[in-house]
Scaffold this active site. Structure first.
Site, mmCIF file in Angstrom:
data_model
loop_
_atom_site.group_PDB
_atom_site.id
_atom_site.type_symbol
_atom_site.label_atom_id
_atom_site.label_comp_id
_atom_site.label_asym_id
_atom_site.label_seq_id
_atom_site.Cartn_x
_atom_site.Cartn_y
_atom_site.Cartn_z
ATOM 1 N N CYS A 1 0.853 -1.181 0.000
ATOM 2 C CA CYS A 1 0.000 0.000 0.000
ATOM 3 C C CYS A 1 0.897 1.242 0.000
ATOM 4 O O CYS A 1 2.069 1.178 0.367
ATOM 5 C CB CYS A 1 -0.879 -0.053 1.254
ATOM 6 N N HIS A 2 0.334 2.404 -0.379
ATOM 7 C CA HIS A 2 1.120 3.638 -0.369
ATOM 8 C C HIS A 2 1.604 3.991 1.044
ATOM 9 O O HIS A 2 2.630 4.663 1.199
ATOM 10 C CB HIS A 2 0.299 4.788 -0.953
ATOM 11 N N THR A 3 0.870 3.549 2.068
ATOM 12 C CA THR A 3 1.335 3.794 3.431
ATOM 13 C C THR A 3 2.635 3.037 3.709
ATOM 14 O O THR A 3 3.537 3.548 4.376
ATOM 15 C CB THR A 3 0.252 3.379 4.445
ATOM 16 N N HIS B 1 1.016 -4.251 5.756
ATOM 17 C CA HIS B 1 -0.207 -4.331 6.567
ATOM 18 C C HIS B 1 -1.403 -4.844 5.776
ATOM 19 O O HIS B 1 -2.520 -4.860 6.303
ATOM 20 C CB HIS B 1 -0.532 -2.971 7.201
ATOM 21 N N GLU B 2 -1.195 -5.260 4.541
ATOM 22 C CA GLU B 2 -2.257 -5.913 3.776
ATOM 23 C C GLU B 2 -1.859 -7.367 3.551
ATOM 24 O O GLU B 2 -0.821 -7.639 2.929
ATOM 25 C CB GLU B 2 -2.446 -5.237 2.406
ATOM 26 N N CYS C 1 -10.791 -4.449 20.184
ATOM 27 C CA CYS C 1 -10.753 -5.351 21.338
ATOM 28 C C CYS C 1 -12.146 -5.830 21.715
ATOM 29 O O CYS C 1 -12.305 -6.837 22.402
ATOM 30 C CB CYS C 1 -10.083 -4.673 22.530
ATOM 31 N N CYS D 1 -13.621 -2.224 25.108
ATOM 32 C CA CYS D 1 -13.441 -0.862 25.621
ATOM 33 C C CYS D 1 -14.645 0.020 25.269
ATOM 34 O O CYS D 1 -15.524 -0.369 24.484
ATOM 35 C CB CYS D 1 -12.160 -0.247 25.062
ATOM 36 N N CYS E 1 -14.981 0.633 21.481
ATOM 37 C CA CYS E 1 -15.475 -0.520 20.724
ATOM 38 C C CYS E 1 -16.966 -0.747 20.956
ATOM 39 O O CYS E 1 -17.675 -1.214 20.060
ATOM 40 C CB CYS E 1 -14.695 -1.782 21.088
ATOM 41 N N CYS F 1 -10.431 1.818 18.458
ATOM 42 C CA CYS F 1 -10.302 1.110 19.732
ATOM 43 C C CYS F 1 -9.362 1.888 20.639
ATOM 44 O O CYS F 1 -8.381 2.469 20.183
ATOM 45 C CB CYS F 1 -9.759 -0.298 19.458
ATOM 46 N N ARG G 1 -6.060 0.882 18.238
ATOM 47 C CA ARG G 1 -6.290 1.705 17.046
ATOM 48 C C ARG G 1 -4.979 1.880 16.287
ATOM 49 O O ARG G 1 -3.887 1.639 16.819
ATOM 50 C CB ARG G 1 -6.839 3.069 17.440
ATOM 51 N N CYS H 1 -6.788 -3.315 4.052
ATOM 52 C CA CYS H 1 -6.630 -1.861 4.041
ATOM 53 C C CYS H 1 -7.379 -1.215 2.888
ATOM 54 O O CYS H 1 -8.471 -0.714 3.050
ATOM 55 C CB CYS H 1 -5.151 -1.483 3.999
ATOM 56 N N ARG I 1 -2.467 -2.929 -6.970
ATOM 57 C CA ARG I 1 -1.991 -3.845 -5.954
ATOM 58 C C ARG I 1 -1.212 -4.974 -6.631
ATOM 59 O O ARG I 1 -1.721 -5.613 -7.552
ATOM 60 C CB ARG I 1 -3.154 -4.444 -5.142
#
Length: 393
Positions: free
Chosen positions: A61-63, A84-85, A114, A117, A120, A128, A132, A193, A388
């Protein structure tokens, strides 16, 4: 066994590694912009309320790209495993984990849930209190330590609660979502994502209705996911905006009705969109991470009721490009994290909708490569040649 194109993958799990340190391949970042090093690392067993995942597919991803380039100095920490994907299988679970079992098909989520909390339990947010998204976090929450190690014993840091550029990764259980075992894992990677973020912004944040209009600024993977969400909702007009005219073809294939290249205009984009739509669109989605683009997106919405949804990541210290009194014209602006999906509660149903064909995912995977070619995949993203690139581990 599962399959993807010329690839086959084994979706069974051995119990021989449970409770033991695993040696596996990972792509490690050692400095900003330096080529990722695919090398052997050691991965610890999961601790309490953690799970260890065997990653089968991951994408970039670009992130990830921004983190690899080290664009935000405050977020730099090395060595680090980005990514993260992904999608994969639960290899083992730590003490206290009740909702996941060995062999479950899962997707990791950077914005955890979670389910206990106050956040959530609230219907007003998908953030979260504990899990988060936090780009500054680089260790596990329970003990502030890493679960990755180089072969010579140095810690390797985590990224966005996930670190999926590895054959095995350790997550807080709040950041792993069980999905239907019949779902095609290669496509489910997109739900971690990009697709969830863009499509969720349409369905959850804006709640676009049949016949409404929108403009999408930036036709990367997130922007095109906005387009797909709008198509599925029955939007009457979907205007794609991008300075790369090559994006027109993919945009039309997914669902845009009009395309604008700002470089080809003799007037501001918002003026053109207002002319095209009789005053402006119902919604605009800013997916570029550029404040000048954000202002154009804001002004392209209709006086009285326009809503702009911010999805782009803005790395600069500049502030919002509007005067507070401009909000008195009825236009609004809001940010959306992970498409306002509550990951563990809502993503399984979304995955089922994808299986049933409500959402089309095929157009988003433009390239496939073995994990060993991850640096080539990064280059494709930098050059704007891929949406992707699916990496097979």
């Amino acid at each position: 066994m599962g399959s993807l194109g010329s690839y086959t993958y084994n979706d069974s799990i051995s119990t021989l590694t449970i409770g033991k340190v695993i040696t596996c391949k990972a792509a490690v970042a050692y400095g900003p912009g330096q080529p990722l090093v695919v090398e052997e690392i050691r991965v610890d067993p999961p601790q309490r309320m953690e799970v260890r995942i065997r990653v089968l597919f991951t994408s970039i991803c670009h992130t990830d790209l921004s983190a690899w380039l080290g664009e935000n100095e405050a977020q730099r920490v090395y060595p680090r495993i980005l990514g993260h994907e992904a999608s994969g299988l639960v290899e083992s679970v730590g003490e206290g984990v009740k909702d996941l079992e060995v062999g479950d098909h899962v997707v990791p989520i950077f914005n955890g849930e979670c389910q206990k909390c106050g956040h959530c339990k609230s219907e007003k947010t998908n953030l979260c209190e504990k899990f988060r998204v936090n780009p500054l976090k680089s260790t596990m929450r329970s003990d502030g330590k890493c679960r990755f190690w180089t072969k010579d014993g140095r810690p390797v840091y985590h990224f966005l609660n996930t670190s999926t550029f590895s054959e095995y990764t350790v997550l807080d259980s709040a950041c792993a979502v069980k999905i239907d075992a019949n779902a095609p894992l290669e496509k489910m990677t997109l739900l971690s994502c990009g697709v969830s973020t863009g499509l969720g912004a349409v369905w959850n944040t804006a709640d676009v209705a049949v016949g409404e209009t929108l403009a999408v600024f930036g036709l990367g993977a997130v922007g095109l996911a906005v387009v797909e969400g709008a198509r599925a909702r029955g939007a009457s007009r979907i205007i794609g905006v991008d300075i790369n005219s090559d994006k027109r073809i993919k945009g039309l294939a997914i669902g845009i009705t009009d395309f604008i290249n700002p470089k080809e205009l003799d007037k501001p984009v918002h003026e053109k969109i207002r002319e095209m739509t009789g005053g402006g669109v119902h919604y605009s989605f800013e997916c570029a991470g550029n404040l000048d683009v954000l202002r154009e997106a804001f002004l392209s919405t209709h006086d009285g009721w326009g809503l702009t949804v911010i999805l782009g990541i803005h790395p600069t210290p500049r502030l919002l490009p509007l005067h507070p009194m401009e909000l008195f014209d009825g236009r609004r602006m809001v940010g959306s994290v992970f498409g306002d999906f509550k990951g563990k509660s809502q993503l399984p149903h979304f995955a089922n909708q994808c299986i049933q064909g409500v959402v089309k995912l095929d157009e988003f995977i433009t390239h496939e490569m073995p994990f060993s070619k991850i640096n080539e995949a990064l280059k494709l993203l930098i050059e704007g040649k891929s949406l992707r690139c699916l990496l097979h581990l």
